[in-house]
Design an enzyme around this catalytic site. Sequence first.
Site, PDB file in Angstrom:
ATOM      1  N   LYS A  85       0.835  -1.208   0.000  1.00  0.00           N
ATOM      2  CA  LYS A  85       0.000   0.000   0.000  1.00  0.00           C
ATOM      3  C   LYS A  85       0.868   1.256   0.000  1.00  0.00           C
ATOM      4  CE  LYS A  85      -3.858   2.098   2.588  1.00  0.00           C
ATOM      5  NZ  LYS A  85      -4.754   1.929   3.754  1.00  0.00           N
ATOM      6  N   SER A 160      -9.259   2.443   2.556  1.00  0.00           N
ATOM      7  CA  SER A 160      -8.303   3.116   1.693  1.00  0.00           C
ATOM      8  C   SER A 160      -7.290   2.176   1.036  1.00  0.00           C
ATOM      9  CB  SER A 160      -7.543   4.186   2.500  1.00  0.00           C
ATOM     10  OG  SER A 160      -6.814   3.613   3.570  1.00  0.00           O
ATOM     11  N   SER A 184      -9.857   0.282   6.659  1.00  0.00           N
ATOM     12  CA  SER A 184      -9.182   0.286   5.362  1.00  0.00           C
ATOM     13  C   SER A 184      -8.667  -1.054   4.873  1.00  0.00           C
ATOM     14  CB  SER A 184      -8.040   1.294   5.384  1.00  0.00           C
ATOM     15  OG  SER A 184      -8.543   2.598   5.531  1.00  0.00           O
TER      16      SER A 184
END
Length: 510
Positions: A85, A160, A184
């Site tokens: 990420k 996210s 997330s």
Amino acid sequence: MTPAERDALCFLPATEVAAAVAARRLSPVEVVDAVLERIEAVDPELGAFCTPVPDRARAEAADLADRLARGEAAGPLAGVPLGVKDLIATAGIRTTSGSPAYRDHVPDQDDIVVERVRGAGGVVLGKTNTTEFGYSPAGHNPLFPPTRNPWAPSLTPGGSSAGSAAAVAAGLGPVALGSDGGCSLRVPASFCELVGMKPSMGRVPVWPGCRDERFPGMSGWESVEHLGALTRTVADTALLLSVLAGPDPRDRHSVPCGDVDWRAAARAGAAEGCAGLRVAYSPDLGYLPVDPEVRRVVGEAVGAFTDLGCVVEEVVPGWADPAEAFQAVITAETDLSGMRALVDRYGTEMSPHLVAWMTRAWTARELTDANIARKALANRMAGLMSRYDLLVTPTAAVAPFPVGVQGPERIDGRAVADTAWIGFNYPASLTGQPAVSLPAGRTRDGLPVGLQVVGRHLADGTVLRVAAAYEVARPWAHRRPRAGDAAQGTAGQGTAGRRAVGQGAVGRGA
């Protein structure tokens, strides 16, 4: 190797990849080449990777192959390719946090989790797309094109950890690293039919993320941030967490014990089940609007726990909605001075919701009231978990909705705030308890729905065991999206009216 065989290789679980590479039945170069080919073919539609590093990945795979040929020991992630990420620091690889303020930022050190992945033989494919600084549960930011859901590319994969989820669902690596401060990992898992586990706070150390005061936006969320895995199987989650978890003195919140045998817990659940556990099921926590299709799908999925021998009772936990308190807690941990300086410089390019959040006139009373609300929630949760081993809820109140919006304006006929649909995730984020999202099933229109399992404080092994037993009862990993030519799908059902947000995309990262 035929194209079909190479494609099948991309969907091999990480456990099988690592075992085959360690036994020299499979070359890490073959694995990485196959996945990189698929990224090249599929990702232009999905936008999972914002900064792929194919040359570096091939070099790492070749180096690993040479070391194995010399008889060196294989690590537990030998040859496993994965995305990281874009909020997680990677030495020598651009890390933008999805923000124009850091479009050219290249860290000089790896986050602890990246260190551990590399040390275990994993191969980093690149950085996966995220919302700006993680301050949104959707799948877009102002720097790159939005990430799309492999099951229906007109829809969001959630956020996210949007790119990590889309990558794993589409076969662009069997696992990916993500983070979860508010939802997330769990929400993208729900929207992409994956396993997304947020381990207990401190199980997986976080550094320099959330800790480096030099970088506003990257230095927030300290008391709620959790790093974890997005995978297609529970066994892969256990494998990755067995590498990531464990104390590190650089993280002052790190739990100073390694009392979970992650892989053994998953094996025990798959082999022996989870009979006798007490499960509290709450379809709406007593205050959340829920799409009727989501309520139906999760309600049916909860029947699996009864079939597994658990004692299931429907409950209303009795705490107040912590949504406003959560936002204030995050604000109190944000470098507001630094963020407002970034807004002054880049505000016209940044996400409008983030600019509004950072420039709001917060009061000391709002911030301190939020801490008291957090304590009240933790106390109510402790009381509930003294009577039950697990709390089970939907993961998200809606199914996936269109790309480029923050959330539905209405749920089940009720007007809602644009983040009301993630309300099931806040309690475990604020208390730090382990929580996992598991595939619950599909809506009548074929959209994924997730089920959240929350365990007692530090009871990560129990959560993994239950997840593995549930997976045996209701398997999902055999299903694959038609990424590249997938049906466009429709918006999440039972909701009407979407909030558009500014994109400001400047093109894909190299």
